[in-house]
Design a protein around this motif. Structure first.
Motif, short mmCIF file in Angstrom:
data_model
loop_
_atom_site.label_atom_id
_atom_site.label_comp_id
_atom_site.label_asym_id
_atom_site.label_seq_id
_atom_site.Cartn_x
_atom_site.Cartn_y
_atom_site.Cartn_z
N VAL A 1 -15.29 -4.35 -3.69
CA VAL A 1 -15.12 -2.96 -3.28
C VAL A 1 -13.76 -2.82 -2.64
CG1 VAL A 1 -16.02 -1.13 -1.80
CG2 VAL A 1 -17.60 -2.69 -2.93
N LEU A 2 -13.03 -1.78 -3.07
CA LEU A 2 -11.73 -1.51 -2.45
C LEU A 2 -11.95 -1.07 -1.02
CD1 LEU A 2 -9.95 0.53 -5.25
CD2 LEU A 2 -9.29 -1.72 -4.44
N GLY A 3 -11.21 -1.62 -0.08
CA GLY A 3 -11.31 -1.21 1.32
C GLY A 3 -10.37 -0.06 1.61
N VAL B 1 -5.98 3.99 0.22
CA VAL B 1 -7.19 4.04 -0.59
C VAL B 1 -8.05 5.21 -0.11
CG1 VAL B 1 -9.25 2.78 -1.33
CG2 VAL B 1 -7.10 1.56 -0.96
N ASP B 2 -8.30 6.14 -1.01
CA ASP B 2 -9.17 7.27 -0.73
C ASP B 2 -10.56 6.75 -0.38
OD1 ASP B 2 -11.39 9.13 -1.87
OD2 ASP B 2 -9.64 10.45 -1.70
N PRO B 3 -11.22 7.31 0.65
CA PRO B 3 -12.55 6.81 1.04
C PRO B 3 -13.57 6.81 -0.10
CG PRO B 3 -11.70 8.25 2.74
CD PRO B 3 -10.73 8.33 1.57
N ARG B 4 -13.52 7.81 -0.97
CA ARG B 4 -14.46 7.81 -2.12
C ARG B 4 -14.12 6.68 -3.08
NH1 ARG B 4 -15.52 13.28 -5.08
NH2 ARG B 4 -14.09 12.13 -6.37
N ALA C 1 -5.49 3.90 -4.43
CA ALA C 1 -6.67 4.20 -5.23
C ALA C 1 -7.14 5.61 -4.88
CB ALA C 1 -7.78 3.18 -4.98
N THR C 2 -7.34 6.43 -5.91
CA THR C 2 -7.77 7.80 -5.73
C THR C 2 -8.77 8.17 -6.82
OG1 THR C 2 -5.97 8.66 -7.10
CG2 THR C 2 -5.55 8.53 -4.74
N ILE C 3 -9.40 9.32 -6.64
CA ILE C 3 -10.24 9.90 -7.68
C ILE C 3 -9.51 11.14 -8.16
CG2 ILE C 3 -12.49 10.89 -8.27
CD1 ILE C 3 -12.57 7.95 -7.33
N ALA D 1 -0.57 0.10 5.53
CA ALA D 1 -0.61 -1.18 6.24
C ALA D 1 0.74 -1.84 6.12
CB ALA D 1 -1.70 -2.06 5.64
N ARG D 2 1.49 -1.87 7.19
CA ARG D 2 2.84 -2.44 7.20
C ARG D 2 2.74 -3.94 7.37
NH1 ARG D 2 6.83 0.26 5.11
NH2 ARG D 2 6.95 2.37 5.83
N GLY D 3 2.44 -4.62 6.30
CA GLY D 3 2.35 -6.06 6.37
C GLY D 3 0.92 -6.52 6.40
#
Length: 163
Positions: free
Chosen positions: A2-4, A47-50, A86-88, A9-11
């Protein structure tokens, strides 16, 4: 896998690495940051929450991230960014790996067999019966690798309803 959901995130600090998804790609990026230097490789995720609920095969992002480092940031003498998004979009899961590099192109340090992207395209075609695609879009300072697949294939609500 699952994508988190992490943003910008800088690093990859140890605490970020524990939360970073997908773990294979994040572990690889942590190794590359150690090899290239923290100032030379910046990692960002958005990463979009959905989209974070999507089941993403471990080997989907790995070759894209490796190529972004090897042919992008690692092939230049300046600093660079590898960004995972990551998006929808219109009922489709869209995953992007974007590299932006600065400095002079010094070339790839080691050549590969050149089959990673072709293999990935074949896997996507088999798994999603032709409904997924991988595209590469060059831009001024790098490349955007985009994987698009049906969202209903990964929508947890749709899976519960179908069961």
């Amino acid at each position: 896998m699952v994508l988190g959901a992490t943003r910008a995130a800088r690093g990859l600090s140890p605490s970020h690495l524990r939360r970073c998804r997908p773990p294979h790609a994040c572990a690889y990026l942590a190794i590359e940051r150690a090899r290239l230097g923290d100032a030379r490789l910046v990692v960002e995720t958005d990463v979009d929450p959905r989209a974070a609920q999507a089941q993403v095969p471990a080997l989907l992002l790995q070759p894209l991230v490796e190529n972004a480092v090897k042919h992008g940031v690692g092939a230049h003498d300046g600093s660079g960014v590898v960004r995972i998004e990551a998006t929808i979009e219109r009922d489709r899961l869209v995953v992007r790996v974007i590299d932006r590099s600065s400095g002079t192109r010094i070339g790839v340090l080691e050549d590969g067999a050149g089959i990673a992207l072709e293999t990935l395209r074949e896997r996507l075609a088999m798994r999603f019966r032709g409904e997924a695609k991988l595209t590469l879009d060059p831009h001024e300072s790098g490349m955007c690798a985009r994987v698009e697949r049906p969202w209903d294939e990964v929508n947890p609500e749709a899976e519960r309803t179908a069961a």
